[in-house]
Each structure stands twice: as C-alpha cells, then as structure tokens.
Design a protein around this motif. Sequence first.
Motif, mmCIF file in Angstrom:
data_model
loop_
_atom_site.group_PDB
_atom_site.id
_atom_site.type_symbol
_atom_site.label_atom_id
_atom_site.label_comp_id
_atom_site.label_asym_id
_atom_site.label_seq_id
_atom_site.Cartn_x
_atom_site.Cartn_y
_atom_site.Cartn_z
ATOM 1 N N PRO A 54 22.480 -2.209 11.774
ATOM 2 C CA PRO A 54 21.902 -3.431 10.744
ATOM 3 C C PRO A 54 20.520 -2.582 11.343
ATOM 4 N N VAL A 61 13.135 7.292 14.614
ATOM 5 C CA VAL A 61 13.631 8.204 15.205
ATOM 6 C C VAL A 61 14.347 9.277 15.797
ATOM 7 N N GLY A 100 12.524 -4.148 13.403
ATOM 8 C CA GLY A 100 12.852 -2.936 13.958
ATOM 9 C C GLY A 100 12.331 -2.623 15.632
HETATM 10 C C1 LIG Z 1 5.522 8.950 11.637
HETATM 11 C C2 LIG Z 1 5.518 7.692 12.203
HETATM 12 C C3 LIG Z 1 5.048 6.703 12.994
HETATM 13 C C4 LIG Z 1 5.908 6.333 14.356
HETATM 14 N N1 LIG Z 1 4.760 5.110 15.307
HETATM 15 C C5 LIG Z 1 5.487 5.029 15.799
HETATM 16 C C6 LIG Z 1 4.875 4.153 16.422
HETATM 17 O O1 LIG Z 1 3.334 4.194 15.963
HETATM 18 N N2 LIG Z 1 5.287 2.890 17.362
HETATM 19 C C7 LIG Z 1 6.140 2.518 17.614
HETATM 20 O O2 LIG Z 1 6.552 1.672 18.505
HETATM 21 N N3 LIG Z 1 7.198 3.291 16.550
HETATM 22 C C8 LIG Z 1 6.476 4.312 16.093
HETATM 23 N N4 LIG Z 1 7.297 4.938 15.140
HETATM 24 C C9 LIG Z 1 9.278 4.881 15.595
HETATM 25 C C10 LIG Z 1 9.506 3.678 14.107
HETATM 26 O O3 LIG Z 1 9.190 3.622 13.680
HETATM 27 C C11 LIG Z 1 9.887 2.331 15.098
HETATM 28 O O4 LIG Z 1 11.201 2.240 15.689
HETATM 29 C C12 LIG Z 1 10.240 1.251 14.556
HETATM 30 O O5 LIG Z 1 10.169 -0.152 15.053
HETATM 31 C C13 LIG Z 1 11.334 1.176 13.375
HETATM 32 O O6 LIG Z 1 11.502 0.634 13.071
HETATM 33 P P1 LIG Z 1 12.101 0.284 11.507
HETATM 34 O O7 LIG Z 1 12.491 -1.506 10.624
HETATM 35 O O8 LIG Z 1 11.974 1.073 10.689
HETATM 36 O O9 LIG Z 1 13.774 0.036 12.018
HETATM 37 P P2 LIG Z 1 15.169 1.342 12.181
HETATM 38 O O10 LIG Z 1 14.384 2.591 12.044
HETATM 39 O O11 LIG Z 1 15.925 0.770 10.732
HETATM 40 O O12 LIG Z 1 16.063 0.213 12.856
HETATM 41 C C14 LIG Z 1 15.974 1.552 14.460
HETATM 42 C C15 LIG Z 1 16.518 0.427 14.777
HETATM 43 O O13 LIG Z 1 16.700 -0.157 15.619
HETATM 44 C C16 LIG Z 1 18.082 -1.747 15.156
HETATM 45 N N5 LIG Z 1 17.625 -2.867 13.618
HETATM 46 C C17 LIG Z 1 16.465 -2.891 12.730
HETATM 47 N N6 LIG Z 1 16.381 -3.946 12.740
HETATM 48 C C18 LIG Z 1 17.492 -4.432 13.620
HETATM 49 C C19 LIG Z 1 17.304 -6.096 13.722
HETATM 50 N N7 LIG Z 1 16.149 -6.965 12.610
HETATM 51 N N8 LIG Z 1 18.709 -6.168 14.909
HETATM 52 C C20 LIG Z 1 19.151 -5.549 15.805
HETATM 53 N N9 LIG Z 1 18.976 -4.403 15.078
HETATM 54 C C21 LIG Z 1 17.347 -3.934 13.740
HETATM 55 C C22 LIG Z 1 18.817 -0.093 14.610
HETATM 56 O O14 LIG Z 1 19.694 -0.813 13.955
HETATM 57 C C23 LIG Z 1 18.306 0.709 14.978
HETATM 58 O O15 LIG Z 1 19.088 0.994 16.059
HETATM 59 C C24 LIG Z 1 7.082 5.851 14.353
HETATM 60 C C25 LIG Z 1 7.826 6.639 13.693
HETATM 61 C C26 LIG Z 1 7.720 7.392 12.564
HETATM 62 C C27 LIG Z 1 8.724 8.359 11.325
#
Ligand SMILES: Cc1cc2nc3c(=O)[nH]c(=O)nc-3n(C[C@H](O)[C@H](O)[C@H](O)COP(=O)(O)OP(=O)(O)OC[C@H]3O[C@@H](n4cnc5c(N)ncnc54)[C@H](O)[C@@H]3O)c2cc1C
Length: 492
Positions: free
Chosen positions: A93, A100, A167
């Motif tokens: 997914p 990160v 996510g």
């Molecule tokens: C500059 C920067 C700042 C950040 N700041 C924060 C912050 O303030 N707070 C925070 O919590 N995180 C932060 N993060 C980390 C990241 O943004 C979070 O973890 C975010 O929730 C990931 O979401 P995504 O949609 O990009 O997921 P992805 O990176 O696409 O996936 C992350 C994980 O979730 C799973 N996944 C994604 N969507 C689904 C779905 N619908 N069903 C089942 N599984 C799924 C994927 O398989 C993977 O294991 C930051 C990252 C960066 C690069």
Amino acid sequence: MNMTNSKILNGTTVGLSPELIAGFAAIVGVDNVLTGNADRFAYCRDRMPYGLFKLRANSLPATLPSAILSPETAEEVKAIVDYARQNKLALIPFGAGSGVLGGTVPLINEIMVDLKRLNRIVNLNTTDGTVTVQAGMNGLQFEQELERNGFTAGHLPQSIAMSTVGGWIACRGAGQSSSRYGKIEDMVLGLKAILPNGRELVVRPVSRRAVGPSIKDLLVGSEGVLGFITEVTLRIWRKPEYSSALVLAFKSIDSGFNALREVVQSELRPEVIRLYDLNESKQRTENMAEFSDRPILCILKFSGKKELATVERDLALAICSSHDAVVAGLEPYDHWESTRYHSYSTKWQSDGYYMDTIEVTGTWTHLPAMYLAMRDAAHAIHPEMHFGAHWSHVYPEGACQYMTIRLPPMPEKEALQLHRQAWEQIENICLEMQGSVAHHHGAGLFRNAWVRKELNEGMHMLQILKDGLDPDNLINPGKLGLRSPVGSNWQL
Ligand SMILES: Cc1cc2nc3c(=O)[nH]c(=O)nc-3n(C[C@H](O)[C@H](O)[C@H](O)COP(=O)(O)OP(=O)(O)OC[C@H]3O[C@@H](n4cnc5c(N)ncnc54)[C@H](O)[C@@H]3O)c2cc1C
C-alpha cells in the motif's frame, strides 16, 4: 531518465509478464498500470534517509517495484488483492511516500498500490463533529477543505502537503498540535480496510464501545502489513476563533521540562508546545538579548475561545515564570509558523551530508537523563556528529524527544556504519530507559530490530495475526518487525 538512474537501473529489470499486466489493467484500466523503468525507479524509495544515501552512491535502497497500480475505489483495491493472491504476487500500500523509515521500500519487486485516487471527503457530519474521508486524500487538501467548512482535523504534521490521511493512520502519526488534539490514534473513530485475505473490514464509527479489544486499533499503526485502509472517520474540531503565541527563555532544559510538565499536568492545553535544546535554540535566537543568560527557547501557542485561551495563557505564563522563564520577542514563533511545513533536510542531503531524525518517547522520570545519554552517545561516535533535539509533543506523563543527527560528507561506507551505530545506541538507550523507540514515524523497515525488542511477546502475537490473515506473506512483507519475505536480502 538521467545518467545516475540508468547506472542504478542497469541489470535490474524484473517486471511483470504481459498476462499479469493485462490482468491488473482489466481491474484499474490500462492507464493506471505503470511498468516503465522511470516510474518503477520513482517508487523504489520513500523519504528514508538511508535509502537516499544509497541512491546518492548509485545503488538502490533494495529493489525496484515490478509495477505501480492506481485504483480509484475500494472495490478495485479488493479486486487487486484477490488477483494478487491468486497469482502469489506481493503488494505494498502506497500513500504519498513521505515515510522516513522505508515502509514502502520494495524488498522483492513488490507491486506498489498507489492509493492517491481514493481522494474524496465522503461525509462531513457537523452535528457529530466527524468527517469520513477516503484514505488516499492529500493531507493539506483535506485540512483546507475542513477549514473552508469551519473545522480543523487538528492533525497538522510537518509533512501535511506530502502525505495522505491513510498514511497518517498507517504510521500512527502526530501533528504539530498534538499537545491539544492528541495523536492520530486519538482521532480515528472508525475505518474500512481490505484485509490481506481479500475480505473487507468495516469498523463503524461510534463514540466509544466495549465489545472486546479495539479492532480498529489493529489497523492504526499497521503500516500496510494488515491490509489497505480505504476509508476513515475522524473526530474533528471547530476551527479556533482566536490564538495567541508566547515565546519564553529558560535557563536550562531541566527548568523547561519542569515548567512544561506542570503546565500539562495542570490540565492546560496549549495548541503548540515546543522546547528546544541548546543547539536548536541557538539557531533560532541569534542576536536576541533575552536568550543571553537564558539560552533555552520555548514556544507556546494557545487557541480556542478567546476568554479560555487567554486564561490558559496567563496560567501557563505564571507556571513558566515560577521556573524562572522570561517572555521574549515573537520572532522565533513567527519563523516557526511561516516555515512549519518546510523540510530542512533537503539542503543538507544534497550537499552530501548524512542527516537523519530519530523520535522516541520518554517519561518525565527518564527524559532528562535520556537526553544527556543520547547526546553524549552521538558525540562519542564521531567528533563532528551534529546532535540537536526538541520536544514538541508533550503529554502529562512524558514527551516525544525529536533528534536530528548529521555527519559531514565522508566515504559512504564509513558514514553508513557511523549512522547505523548512532541509531543502535540511541534506540538501545531508549529501551533501557523505559521509553518507546518510535513516537510517530513508525517502524517501517529501518526500525525492525528495535521494534522486535520493544514489542517482545507482542511481536509474536502480531506475527500470528499476520500469518493468519496473510499466510503467503504478500502484503507489505518484512515491515514492522515481521518476517522477511523469501528472496529478500535487505539488511542494514
Ligand atoms: C519532511 C518530513 C516531515 C515529516 N513530518 C512528520 C510529522 O510531523 N508527523 C508525522 O507523523 N510524520 C511526519 N513525517 C513522516 C511521514 O510524513 C508520515 O509517516 C506520513 O504519515 C506518511 O504518510 P504517506 O501517505 O506519505 O505514507 P507512505 O509513506 O506512502 O506510507 C507509509 C506506510 O504506511 C503504509 N500505508 C500508507 N497508506 C496506507 C493505507 N491507506 N493503508 C494501509 N497502509 C498504508 C505504507 O505501506 C507504509 O508502510 C515526515 C516526513 C518528512 C519527509
């Protein structure tokens, strides 16, 4: 494709057969199946710094995905899972790839299932103060839509513009207003998911329930290993009518800790609480006289009904003053507010530095010693290792310690070893001091070893659940500390 990419891709062309491509195209439409090398390359990593270090040195973090699928509905997600099970194909997914820790890194040429086309608000219930939203909706678009209707999700991560709602839930994330609204797990009321066995799980949104352990919470933080979250219902709040910021200078981190502990234990709920260590304070308070003999920076923001927020601010200020803090100019707050959704790492990474962040949770009993032990361990690893920390998710019983580590440009092999050593020591100190090895970034791939240590017998329970739902280990295998897929040779 640029030169670097062709060098990396040389010899790594395992893709899907034309029959399988046609099978998936019949589900999502031919335009929503990507199999070209440039697309596969774009999905070979998330924002895990380790993956970036590898790419900078012309190697893949692990493997290329064999294809990328973009379904539009939960029914299409289910059909993809059914077809993949019939053909023993592994899926991941994918939200927006802002994780990160390598949660979406393919280990055995898995197929990426990009959920961003599931991007609609399904229902905004202004009576209950809830919203039902499809999991692939972009975080910033979601928040903006709520704000247009006078609400906020209260979940405002730094990565809001580059992440999806699904996510947030899959990673058990935290926003910058967590001290008031809580983490995402405090907001999820219900959800729908397609499980690895192809069945749909529906957890109806209700205010509370007492029908056994929380099934919903098996999916919150599941990082894709227990299936695809397709829709969620979240608790939301009325957009605050008023807000007011306060910048304070403390003499020491310990006086800051004591003051903030007293603030949150007095049931005051600032929307934002941020305390910075000396290194991080210095970067933000240059030439500010208030910080000459009180070098530790703290930012607070109060919001809500004006009368209430004003009282909260006055009471919090009285507590902080009793810990010898003084009020300073608002510049550090204004700078934070205007850059709160920016990423700081890009510049360092493109200049060849090895930069990473590690967030852990500690209780007040342990935080002061935990901070010193982690800082000293990082410095002992390399004299030029930068270490800075802040505390911006603060709870009555403890806080998240968010650390930045950074090594100067140096040969990759040496840097990766030092980087690994820093993680190893910081996570182990955390476990020794009764903390949690992750506060909001999740486990992904990179944290596997420490997640296993932290969960202990719980890991065994999780593996039994995974094996029951996904006996062939097809849905995001090898993540969250669970068994690696056959054929994976990924190691740190
Ligand atoms: C500059 C920067 C700042 C950040 N700041 C924060 C912050 O303030 N707070 C925070 O919590 N995180 C932060 N993060 C980390 C990241 O943004 C979070 O973890 C975010 O929730 C990931 O979401 P995504 O949609 O990009 O997921 P992805 O990176 O696409 O996936 C992350 C994980 O979730 C799973 N996944 C994604 N969507 C689904 C779905 N619908 N069903 C089942 N599984 C799924 C994927 O398989 C993977 O294991 C930051 C990252 C960066 C690069």
